[in-house]
Design a protein around this motif. Structure first.
Motif, PDB file in Angstrom:
ATOM      1  N   ASP A 326      -7.760   2.718 -36.655  1.00 33.43           N
ATOM      2  CA  ASP A 326      -8.485   1.458 -36.708  1.00 33.43           C
ATOM      3  C   ASP A 326      -9.273   1.295 -38.001  1.00 33.43           C
ATOM      4  O   ASP A 326      -9.652   0.183 -38.366  1.00 33.43           O
ATOM      5  CB  ASP A 326      -9.431   1.346 -35.509  1.00 33.43           C
ATOM      6  CG  ASP A 326      -8.682   1.339 -34.187  1.00 33.43           C
ATOM      7  OD1 ASP A 326      -7.607   0.715 -34.132  1.00 33.43           O
ATOM      8  OD2 ASP A 326      -9.146   1.972 -33.225  1.00 33.43           O
ATOM      9  N   LEU A 327      -9.543   2.407 -38.695  1.00 28.97           N
ATOM     10  CA  LEU A 327     -10.270   2.320 -39.950  1.00 28.97           C
ATOM     11  C   LEU A 327      -9.454   1.651 -41.039  1.00 28.97           C
ATOM     12  O   LEU A 327      -9.994   1.236 -42.066  1.00 28.97           O
ATOM     13  CB  LEU A 327     -10.672   3.723 -40.427  1.00 28.97           C
ATOM     14  CG  LEU A 327     -11.634   4.515 -39.553  1.00 28.97           C
ATOM     15  CD1 LEU A 327     -11.877   5.879 -40.169  1.00 28.97           C
ATOM     16  CD2 LEU A 327     -12.949   3.779 -39.363  1.00 28.97           C
ATOM     17  N   ALA A 328      -8.138   1.569 -40.834  1.00 33.30           N
ATOM     18  CA  ALA A 328      -7.265   1.019 -41.869  1.00 33.30           C
ATOM     19  C   ALA A 328      -7.458  -0.478 -42.055  1.00 33.30           C
ATOM     20  O   ALA A 328      -6.941  -1.054 -43.015  1.00 33.30           O
ATOM     21  CB  ALA A 328      -5.804   1.319 -41.541  1.00 33.30           C
ATOM     22  N   SER A 329      -8.189  -1.123 -41.175  1.00 32.94           N
ATOM     23  CA  SER A 329      -8.436  -2.558 -41.279  1.00 32.94           C
ATOM     24  C   SER A 329      -9.779  -2.812 -41.946  1.00 32.94           C
ATOM     25  O   SER A 329     -10.829  -2.505 -41.380  1.00 32.94           O
ATOM     26  CB  SER A 329      -8.419  -3.213 -39.892  1.00 32.94           C
ATOM     27  OG  SER A 329      -8.927  -4.532 -39.951  1.00 32.94           O
ATOM     28  N   MET A 330      -9.778  -3.359 -43.143  1.00 35.27           N
ATOM     29  CA  MET A 330     -11.030  -3.707 -43.797  1.00 35.27           C
ATOM     30  C   MET A 330     -11.764  -4.779 -43.020  1.00 35.27           C
ATOM     31  O   MET A 330     -12.992  -4.872 -43.068  1.00 35.27           O
ATOM     32  CB  MET A 330     -10.754  -4.187 -45.225  1.00 35.27           C
ATOM     33  CG  MET A 330     -10.295  -3.082 -46.170  1.00 35.27           C
ATOM     34  SD  MET A 330     -11.460  -1.690 -46.289  1.00 35.27           S
ATOM     35  CE  MET A 330     -12.894  -2.511 -46.971  1.00 35.27           C
ATOM     36  N   ARG A 331     -11.031  -5.590 -42.281  1.00 36.36           N
ATOM     37  CA  ARG A 331     -11.673  -6.605 -41.444  1.00 36.36           C
ATOM     38  C   ARG A 331     -12.528  -5.933 -40.374  1.00 36.36           C
ATOM     39  O   ARG A 331     -13.653  -6.340 -40.109  1.00 36.36           O
ATOM     40  CB  ARG A 331     -10.608  -7.496 -40.811  1.00 36.36           C
ATOM     41  CG  ARG A 331     -11.154  -8.691 -40.024  1.00 36.36           C
ATOM     42  CD  ARG A 331     -10.022  -9.560 -39.509  1.00 36.36           C
ATOM     43  NE  ARG A 331      -9.317 -10.202 -40.613  1.00 36.36           N
ATOM     44  CZ  ARG A 331      -9.662 -11.382 -41.109  1.00 36.36           C
ATOM     45  NH1 ARG A 331     -10.703 -12.020 -40.627  1.00 36.36           N
ATOM     46  NH2 ARG A 331      -8.972 -11.909 -42.092  1.00 36.36           N
ATOM     47  N   SER A 332     -11.989  -4.864 -39.761  1.00 36.52           N
ATOM     48  CA  SER A 332     -12.764  -4.142 -38.756  1.00 36.52           C
ATOM     49  C   SER A 332     -13.984  -3.477 -39.379  1.00 36.52           C
ATOM     50  O   SER A 332     -15.083  -3.491 -38.808  1.00 36.52           O
ATOM     51  CB  SER A 332     -11.884  -3.086 -38.076  1.00 36.52           C
ATOM     52  OG  SER A 332     -10.863  -3.680 -37.308  1.00 36.52           O
ATOM     53  N   LEU A 333     -13.811  -2.871 -40.559  1.00 38.00           N
ATOM     54  CA  LEU A 333     -14.937  -2.222 -41.213  1.00 38.00           C
ATOM     55  C   LEU A 333     -16.001  -3.238 -41.631  1.00 38.00           C
ATOM     56  O   LEU A 333     -17.199  -2.967 -41.558  1.00 38.00           O
ATOM     57  CB  LEU A 333     -14.449  -1.440 -42.434  1.00 38.00           C
ATOM     58  CG  LEU A 333     -13.644  -0.176 -42.145  1.00 38.00           C
ATOM     59  CD1 LEU A 333     -13.216   0.484 -43.450  1.00 38.00           C
ATOM     60  CD2 LEU A 333     -14.437   0.806 -41.295  1.00 38.00           C
TER      61      LEU A 333
END
Length: 437
Positions: A326-333
């Motif tokens: 899930d860390l691969a999404s800059m949107r999530s971060l």
């Protein structure tokens, strides 16, 4: 390879070792049963990127999530290779937290990749290796962040790891070795995703903290650029320090110093320094001290009011990342960062896994009983070093035969009063500052 070897073409020693602790823990299981080189920056680099996410939350959303997403590398989908209790993660917008309502644990791994720009800095050497790793714990209420340094020379149990992307494919044999050997073992094929996954499995095996496939791998090419992008970092040096082996140009008098990118790299990397025992573990407090100084700098008005500084820092930081899960999404971060936009730097706490020397094995360390208590507090989402209330005393760590500790860091039952481990925390507020006036 000795990380401070003066010549990049030196032979690499075999990373394998024998002996070490093998506490039973909840493991991240596979689905089936069976000229002088420049010094390198490793795990602290990702901490700088973590700072960027948390401190620049609003700016991250406005700067352009898609643009930053294009900077990072990903390892692809590893879901078929792991078994975990929950799938975790969700879609998110730049102003929502994909992990809302639950604590977040993820692993950051400093990669000693010597290809491309990294080879120009540290010298070209083949193979995949890692240095000190960090377990980052973000509290469920987003009120604090705890960053646990895992010494690379810790002897631990490394479980069976996937050696290819086939769920029913080749597996390594379980072994006991230094912690950083897990990255090399999983990455034998050159796949950084498998290297990170083996390291994550080793964390779960020995701590009971399941990070799943949420990890970040950082190279060192962007370190200098990140520091220079915010105009350098001001640091208090209580006592004069220099590199006694001259592997770096580190030579600082006591007092305040404004470190540029290259100077900062020397400061966090040098191993053979004045007054030290030349061990890997003696560098960790210096690295944590530097990260704390970065936290103060990036949350200062000098940086937060400078779009150019913010943009440069984020550009350099994200280019140094390889992300998974899930860390691969800059949107999530970005959503996580937005949720934590009011975080006080004093609530970013750094600790090191408590260790002791392994008898008869120079340079290797074993985790102490306090390490179990540290992992239990993280699993219970409790501060790793809570401040005692007035008139109270801290709970002493039980001995190996006590009934308060749970072997291997297995999380305690809900509601259990977990005793406080004897750890020395460091926050972003550095007490050494008073010594420099």
């Amino acid at each position: 390879m000795d990380p401070d070897a003066p010549h990049p073409g030196s032979a690499m020693p075999d990373p394998a070792g024998a002996g070490g602790a093998e506490p039973p823990g909840r493991r991240l299981a596979p689905r089936h049963a069976s000229s002088p080189a420049r010094p390198r920056s490793t795990s602290w680099t990702l901490s700088l990127v973590l700072v960027a996410v948390l401190a620049f939350a609003g700016s991250l959303a406005g700067f352009g999530v898609l643009r930053l997403q294009g900077n990072v590398r990903t390892v692809g989908d590893l879901g078929a290779l792991i078994a975990r209790d929950d799938e975790g993660g969700s879609t998110a917008t730049p102003d929502t937290d994909a992990w809302e309502g639950r604590p977040l644990n993820f692993l950051v791994i400093g990669s000693d990749d010597r290809g491309g720009a990294n080879g120009e800095i540290g010298g070209v050497v083949g193979g995949m290796r890692s240095d000190t790793a960090l377990l980052v714990h973000v509290a469920a209420d987003r009120s604090r962040v705890e960053v646990v340094s895992i010494p690379r020379d810790s002897e631990v149990r490394i479980p069976a790891c996937h050696l290819d992307r086939d769920p029913a494919g080749r597996m390594s044999e379980p072994t006991k070795d230094k912690f950083n050997a897990a990255f090399s073992l999983g990455g034998a094929s050159g796949d950084p995703g498998l290297a990170g996954l083996c390291t994550a499995a080793t964390v779960a095996e020995n701590t009971g903290i399941d990070v799943g496939a949420d990890f970040a791998i950082v190279d060192f090419a962007g370190f200098e650029g990140m520091v220079d992008a915010i105009g350098g970092v001001r640091l208090c040096v209580p006592e004069a320090i220099r590199d006694t082996h001259r592997n770096t140009d580190l030579d600082l008098d006591a007092g305040w110093h404004d470190l540029t990118g290259g100077q900062a790299l020397d400061y966090v990397r040098a191993r053979y320094v004045t007054g030290s025992d030349n061990s890997d573990t003696q560098r960790i407090p210096r690295q944590q001290k530097f990260i704390g100084a970065v936290v103060r700098k990036v949350t200062s008005s000098d940086v937060l009011t400078s779009p150019r500084s913010i943009a440069g820092f984020l550009e350099q930081g994200t280019r140094a990342l390889t992300l998974s899960g899930d860390l691969a999404s800059m949107r999530s971060l970005a959503g996580l960062g937005w949720r934590m936009r009011g975080l006080d730097p004093e609530q970013v706490t750094f600790v090191t896994v408590p260790t002791g020397p392994k008898p008869g094995s120079a340079g290797r360390v074993l985790w102490t009983d306090d390490a179990d208590l540290l992992w239990q507090r993280i699993a219970a989402d409790e501060p790793v070093a809570p401040e005692p209330t007035p008139g109270s005393t801290s709970t002493p760590a039980p001995d190996a035969t006590g009934d308060q500790a749970t072997p291997g860091g297995v999380p305690p039952p809900a509601g259990t009063d977990v005793p406080q481990p004897a750890v020395t925390p460091r926050t972003a507020e550095d007490p050494d500052d008073v010594l420099c006036g």
